[in-house]
Design an enzyme around this catalytic site. Structure first.
Site, PDB file in Angstrom:
ATOM      1  N   LEU A 149       0.795  -1.146  -0.087  1.00 37.54           N
ATOM      2  CA  LEU A 149      -0.055   0.051   0.143  1.00 37.54           C
ATOM      3  C   LEU A 149       0.808   1.226   0.011  1.00 37.54           C
ATOM      4  O   LEU A 149       0.897   2.136   1.055  1.00 37.54           O
ATOM      5  CB  LEU A 149      -0.983   0.075   0.996  1.00 37.54           C
ATOM      6  CG  LEU A 149      -2.090   1.001   1.044  1.00 37.54           C
ATOM      7  CD1 LEU A 149      -2.972   0.630   0.139  1.00 37.54           C
ATOM      8  CD2 LEU A 149      -2.902   1.211   2.539  1.00 37.54           C
ATOM      9  N   GLY A 150       1.700   1.470  -1.088  1.00 39.87           N
ATOM     10  CA  GLY A 150       2.528   2.514  -1.382  1.00 39.87           C
ATOM     11  C   GLY A 150       1.792   3.487  -1.928  1.00 39.87           C
ATOM     12  O   GLY A 150       0.385   3.897  -2.006  1.00 39.87           O
ATOM     13  N   ARG A 151       2.601   4.454  -2.738  1.00 39.22           N
ATOM     14  CA  ARG A 151       1.784   5.387  -3.736  1.00 39.22           C
ATOM     15  C   ARG A 151       0.909   5.034  -4.815  1.00 39.22           C
ATOM     16  O   ARG A 151      -0.275   5.434  -4.901  1.00 39.22           O
ATOM     17  CB  ARG A 151       2.937   6.057  -4.652  1.00 39.22           C
ATOM     18  CG  ARG A 151       4.017   7.093  -3.839  1.00 39.22           C
ATOM     19  CD  ARG A 151       5.196   7.039  -4.591  1.00 39.22           C
ATOM     20  NE  ARG A 151       6.028   6.524  -5.026  1.00 39.22           N
ATOM     21  CZ  ARG A 151       7.444   6.175  -4.643  1.00 39.22           C
ATOM     22  NH1 ARG A 151       7.600   7.190  -3.781  1.00 39.22           N
ATOM     23  NH2 ARG A 151       7.849   5.148  -4.874  1.00 39.22           N
ATOM     24  N   ILE A 152       1.118   3.943  -5.406  1.00 38.22           N
ATOM     25  CA  ILE A 152       0.197   3.377  -6.318  1.00 38.22           C
ATOM     26  C   ILE A 152      -0.858   2.425  -5.654  1.00 38.22           C
ATOM     27  O   ILE A 152      -1.890   2.646  -5.733  1.00 38.22           O
ATOM     28  CB  ILE A 152       1.096   2.312  -7.465  1.00 38.22           C
ATOM     29  CG1 ILE A 152       1.878   3.157  -7.983  1.00 38.22           C
ATOM     30  CG2 ILE A 152      -0.170   2.114  -8.355  1.00 38.22           C
ATOM     31  CD1 ILE A 152       2.892   2.236  -9.105  1.00 38.22           C
ATOM     32  N   ARG A 170       5.073  -4.247   5.293  1.00 38.48           N
ATOM     33  CA  ARG A 170       6.077  -4.761   6.117  1.00 38.48           C
ATOM     34  C   ARG A 170       5.689  -3.928   7.475  1.00 38.48           C
ATOM     35  O   ARG A 170       5.813  -4.418   8.597  1.00 38.48           O
ATOM     36  CB  ARG A 170       7.489  -4.923   5.753  1.00 38.48           C
ATOM     37  CG  ARG A 170       7.699  -5.873   4.802  1.00 38.48           C
ATOM     38  CD  ARG A 170       9.114  -5.709   3.939  1.00 38.48           C
ATOM     39  NE  ARG A 170       9.281  -4.467   3.429  1.00 38.48           N
ATOM     40  CZ  ARG A 170      10.219  -4.088   2.860  1.00 38.48           C
ATOM     41  NH1 ARG A 170      11.176  -4.864   2.675  1.00 38.48           N
ATOM     42  NH2 ARG A 170      10.085  -2.679   2.250  1.00 38.48           N
ATOM     43  N   ARG A 196       5.481  -6.669 -10.618  1.00 41.57           N
ATOM     44  CA  ARG A 196       6.787  -7.188 -11.549  1.00 41.57           C
ATOM     45  C   ARG A 196       6.271  -8.465 -11.226  1.00 41.57           C
ATOM     46  O   ARG A 196       5.984  -9.315 -10.327  1.00 41.57           O
ATOM     47  CB  ARG A 196       8.076  -6.985 -10.619  1.00 41.57           C
ATOM     48  CG  ARG A 196       8.619  -5.631 -10.522  1.00 41.57           C
ATOM     49  CD  ARG A 196       9.230  -5.374 -11.948  1.00 41.57           C
ATOM     50  NE  ARG A 196      10.038  -4.041 -12.199  1.00 41.57           N
ATOM     51  CZ  ARG A 196       9.457  -3.047 -12.711  1.00 41.57           C
ATOM     52  NH1 ARG A 196       8.192  -2.993 -13.023  1.00 41.57           N
ATOM     53  NH2 ARG A 196      10.184  -1.872 -12.848  1.00 41.57           N
ATOM     54  N   ASP A 224      -0.331  -8.193 -15.898  1.00 39.17           N
ATOM     55  CA  ASP A 224       0.362  -7.082 -16.867  1.00 39.17           C
ATOM     56  C   ASP A 224       1.650  -7.295 -16.870  1.00 39.17           C
ATOM     57  O   ASP A 224       2.399  -6.573 -17.580  1.00 39.17           O
ATOM     58  CB  ASP A 224      -0.203  -5.593 -16.151  1.00 39.17           C
ATOM     59  CG  ASP A 224       0.594  -4.476 -17.371  1.00 39.17           C
ATOM     60  OD1 ASP A 224       0.249  -4.661 -18.544  1.00 39.17           O
ATOM     61  OD2 ASP A 224       1.083  -3.670 -16.796  1.00 39.17           O
ATOM     62  N   GLU A 230       9.412 -11.372 -19.251  1.00 37.79           N
ATOM     63  CA  GLU A 230       9.088 -10.654 -20.205  1.00 37.79           C
ATOM     64  C   GLU A 230       9.911 -10.411 -21.523  1.00 37.79           C
ATOM     65  O   GLU A 230      11.069 -10.201 -21.240  1.00 37.79           O
ATOM     66  CB  GLU A 230       8.578  -8.870 -19.882  1.00 37.79           C
ATOM     67  CG  GLU A 230       7.412  -9.302 -18.871  1.00 37.79           C
ATOM     68  CD  GLU A 230       7.076  -7.846 -18.068  1.00 37.79           C
ATOM     69  OE1 GLU A 230       7.326  -6.909 -18.349  1.00 37.79           O
ATOM     70  OE2 GLU A 230       6.472  -8.062 -16.949  1.00 37.79           O
ATOM     71  N   HIS A 274       2.439  -5.505 -20.344  1.00 38.74           N
ATOM     72  CA  HIS A 274       3.233  -4.574 -19.403  1.00 38.74           C
ATOM     73  C   HIS A 274       2.706  -3.156 -20.014  1.00 38.74           C
ATOM     74  O   HIS A 274       3.750  -2.558 -20.315  1.00 38.74           O
ATOM     75  CB  HIS A 274       4.665  -4.676 -19.224  1.00 38.74           C
ATOM     76  CG  HIS A 274       5.253  -4.163 -18.086  1.00 38.74           C
ATOM     77  ND1 HIS A 274       6.289  -4.715 -17.499  1.00 38.74           N
ATOM     78  CD2 HIS A 274       4.722  -2.958 -17.258  1.00 38.74           C
ATOM     79  CE1 HIS A 274       6.697  -4.058 -16.280  1.00 38.74           C
ATOM     80  NE2 HIS A 274       5.691  -3.006 -16.371  1.00 38.74           N
TER      81      HIS A 274
HETATM   82  O1  A2R Z   1       6.627  -2.982   3.365  1.00 39.82           O
HETATM   83  P1  A2R Z   1       6.705  -1.527   3.225  1.00 39.82           P
HETATM   84  O2  A2R Z   1       6.054  -1.155   4.819  1.00 39.82           O
HETATM   85  O3  A2R Z   1       8.134  -1.047   2.957  1.00 39.82           O
HETATM   86  O4  A2R Z   1       5.666  -1.060   2.369  1.00 39.82           O
HETATM   87  C1  A2R Z   1       5.807  -1.222   0.842  1.00 39.82           C
HETATM   88  C2  A2R Z   1       5.448  -2.437   0.270  1.00 39.82           C
HETATM   89  N1  A2R Z   1       6.484  -3.517   0.167  1.00 39.82           N
HETATM   90  C3  A2R Z   1       6.051  -4.676   0.785  1.00 39.82           C
HETATM   91  N2  A2R Z   1       5.227  -5.160   1.223  1.00 39.82           N
HETATM   92  C4  A2R Z   1       5.324  -6.647   1.727  1.00 39.82           C
HETATM   93  N3  A2R Z   1       6.391  -7.074   1.495  1.00 39.82           N
HETATM   94  C5  A2R Z   1       7.653  -6.500   0.925  1.00 39.82           C
HETATM   95  N4  A2R Z   1       8.635  -7.252   1.084  1.00 39.82           N
HETATM   96  C6  A2R Z   1       7.352  -5.243   0.665  1.00 39.82           C
HETATM   97  N5  A2R Z   1       8.459  -4.475   0.095  1.00 39.82           N
HETATM   98  C7  A2R Z   1       7.750  -3.359  -0.431  1.00 39.82           C
HETATM   99  O5  A2R Z   1       5.316  -2.005  -1.240  1.00 39.82           O
HETATM  100  C8  A2R Z   1       5.019  -0.082   0.114  1.00 39.82           C
HETATM  101  O6  A2R Z   1       3.676  -0.180   0.747  1.00 39.82           O
HETATM  102  C9  A2R Z   1       4.698  -0.496  -1.124  1.00 39.82           C
HETATM  103  C10 A2R Z   1       5.801   0.002  -2.348  1.00 39.82           C
HETATM  104  O7  A2R Z   1       5.215   1.578  -2.363  1.00 39.82           O
HETATM  105  P2  A2R Z   1       6.217   2.482  -2.970  1.00 39.82           P
HETATM  106  O8  A2R Z   1       7.609   2.420  -2.668  1.00 39.82           O
HETATM  107  O9  A2R Z   1       5.288   3.904  -2.671  1.00 39.82           O
HETATM  108  O10 A2R Z   1       6.078   2.112  -4.732  1.00 39.82           O
HETATM  109  P3  A2R Z   1       5.111   2.534  -5.692  1.00 39.82           P
HETATM  110  O11 A2R Z   1       5.415   3.965  -5.970  1.00 39.82           O
HETATM  111  O12 A2R Z   1       3.817   2.326  -5.060  1.00 39.82           O
HETATM  112  O13 A2R Z   1       5.512   1.462  -6.773  1.00 39.82           O
HETATM  113  C11 A2R Z   1       5.183  -0.051  -6.631  1.00 39.82           C
HETATM  114  C12 A2R Z   1       6.021  -0.769  -7.700  1.00 39.82           C
HETATM  115  C13 A2R Z   1       7.114  -0.362  -8.176  1.00 39.82           C
HETATM  116  O14 A2R Z   1       8.487  -0.541  -7.513  1.00 39.82           O
HETATM  117  C14 A2R Z   1       7.178  -0.920  -9.725  1.00 39.82           C
HETATM  118  O15 A2R Z   1       7.800  -2.255  -9.374  1.00 39.82           O
HETATM  119  C15 A2R Z   1       5.658  -1.180  -9.838  1.00 39.82           C
HETATM  120  O16 A2R Z   1       4.892  -0.681  -8.674  1.00 39.82           O
HETATM  121  O17 A2R Z   1       5.251  -0.712 -11.010  1.00 39.82           O
END
Ligand code: A2R
Length: 311
Positions: free
Chosen positions: A144-147, A167, A223, A247, A252, A270
């Site tokens: 639950l990040g930006r996207i 996490r 991904r 997607d 890929e 994609h």
């Molecule tokens: O786990 P947290 O608290 O760091 O939350 C991040 C979560 N996240 C994970 N959740 C569970 N297990 C993991 N191992 C794990 N690693 C990261 O993913 C956070 O809520 C979310 C990522 O959010 P943002 O950094 O804001 O990324 P955004 O801009 O939403 O893009 C996500 C992905 C990109 O990296 C591309 O691979 C794809 O969307 O297009």
């Protein structure tokens, strides 16, 4: 003038803004002057191969197109003091639209309905079968990040019950699960929108898919590496997992043949952020980061791992 190594494609608009400041060398042409290269423009798929980083000892900055940067070795970049940037935020709404459309299309079975109308089957054989409503679903967002947040916002009119797994628990009103398996047991739709890389590698495994169940829908807009693709094919074949809308894929542009013949899956090449408007905004941010760096030595949107170098 600065020497820029171009990995993958860039648009005409990007080239027009870059050429007054950079001599552009294409990696695909093979004859780039390693010593001279100070900047790289790349994309989320190609990243920067390790041998290229080694061949460019004066590299100072890597500007990435896309929010995901798992194809760039950030440890190696940090070791060498190289700033890495990406294009967060500008694609949130588009990728969220993609995720929502995949969910709606899957529940409402619109691809089959469209074929029914187009083929003349409606006239010949009568109405299409009923589909399932996309309203009032229990939706689990993995990441639950930006996207992820943009997806939750965009789903709101469909009155979902939103669950999430990250996490770190966030200060939001949705239901938090500290394990992915726990969330999969509680929901009927799982939307993957975490980054790729080692911490998420195949975390959507056979157990998670079985927990989602025979009526469950797996949506992946993050991904391919996040889902165990072989386990997913088998879960879909045996009916342990009901539906998938994808997607992104492990290798890929290859998509497993088995998926291509299934009627309970939706496959996209994609295209999560692939609109003229959003790709232009991403390209602008790639260039803005490069221009900012040659002007001030700093960048606008560093990846977190290199943010400490942005001084
Ligand atoms: O786990 P947290 O608290 O760091 O939350 C991040 C979560 N996240 C994970 N959740 C569970 N297990 C993991 N191992 C794990 N690693 C990261 O993913 C956070 O809520 C979310 C990522 O959010 P943002 O950094 O804001 O990324 P955004 O801009 O939403 O893009 C996500 C992905 C990109 O990296 C591309 O691979 C794809 O969307 O297009």
């Amino acid at each position: 003038m600065h020497d820029l190594l171009q990995i993958g494609g860039i648009t005409d608009a990007m080239r027009d803004r870059l050429t007054p400041h950079f001599t552009i060398h294409k990696l695909s042409d093979g004859d780039y002057p390693g010593e001279a290269i100070t900047h790289i423009a790349t994309n989320g798929h190609d990243g920067v191969p390790a041998d290229v980083m080694t061949a460019c000892p004066n590299l100072k900055m890597i500007s990435g197109y896309g929010v995901g940067y798992d194809a760039v070795d950030t440890d190696a970049a940090v070791e060498r003091g190289i700033l890495v940037t990406h294009t967060p935020d500008v694609l949130n709404a588009e990728v969220a639209t993609t995720a929502v459309m995949l969910m709606l299309t899957s529940y409402r079975n619109f691809l089959a309905d469209e074929a029914h109308a187009r083929s003349g089957n409606w006239e010949a054989n009568g109405n299409a079968p009923l589909s399932r409503s996309a309203d009032n679903r229990r939706v689990g967002i993995l990441g639950l990040g930006r996207i992820g947040q943009a997806i939750a916002d965009k789903l709101a009119p469909f009155n979902p019950e939103i669950h999430y797994h990250t996490r770190t628990k966030r200060d939001v009103d949705y239901t938090y699960h500290d394990t992915l398996l726990g969330m999969a047991e509680a929901v009927e739709v799982l939307i993957c929108i975490t980054p790729g890389g080692p911490s998420t590698d195949k975390i959507v495994n056979a157990d998670v898919m079985a927990a989602l169940g025979p009526n469950g829908l797996l949506i992946n807009v993050s991904r391919g590496s996040v889902v165990d693709e072989a386990a997913m094919v088998s879960a879909l074949e045996t009916g342990k997992l009901g539906y998938a809308a994808l997607d992104v894929f492990e290798a890929e542009p290859k998509i497993p043949d088995a998926l291509k013949s299934m009627t309970n899956v939706i496959l996209l090449p994609h295209v999560g952020s692939a609109t003229h408007e959003t790709r232009a905004a991403m390209g602008d941010l790639v260039v803005d980061n490069l221009l900012e760096h040659i002007k001030t030595g700093k960048v606008l949107t560093p990846v977190p791992e290199t943010a400490h170098l942005n001084t």
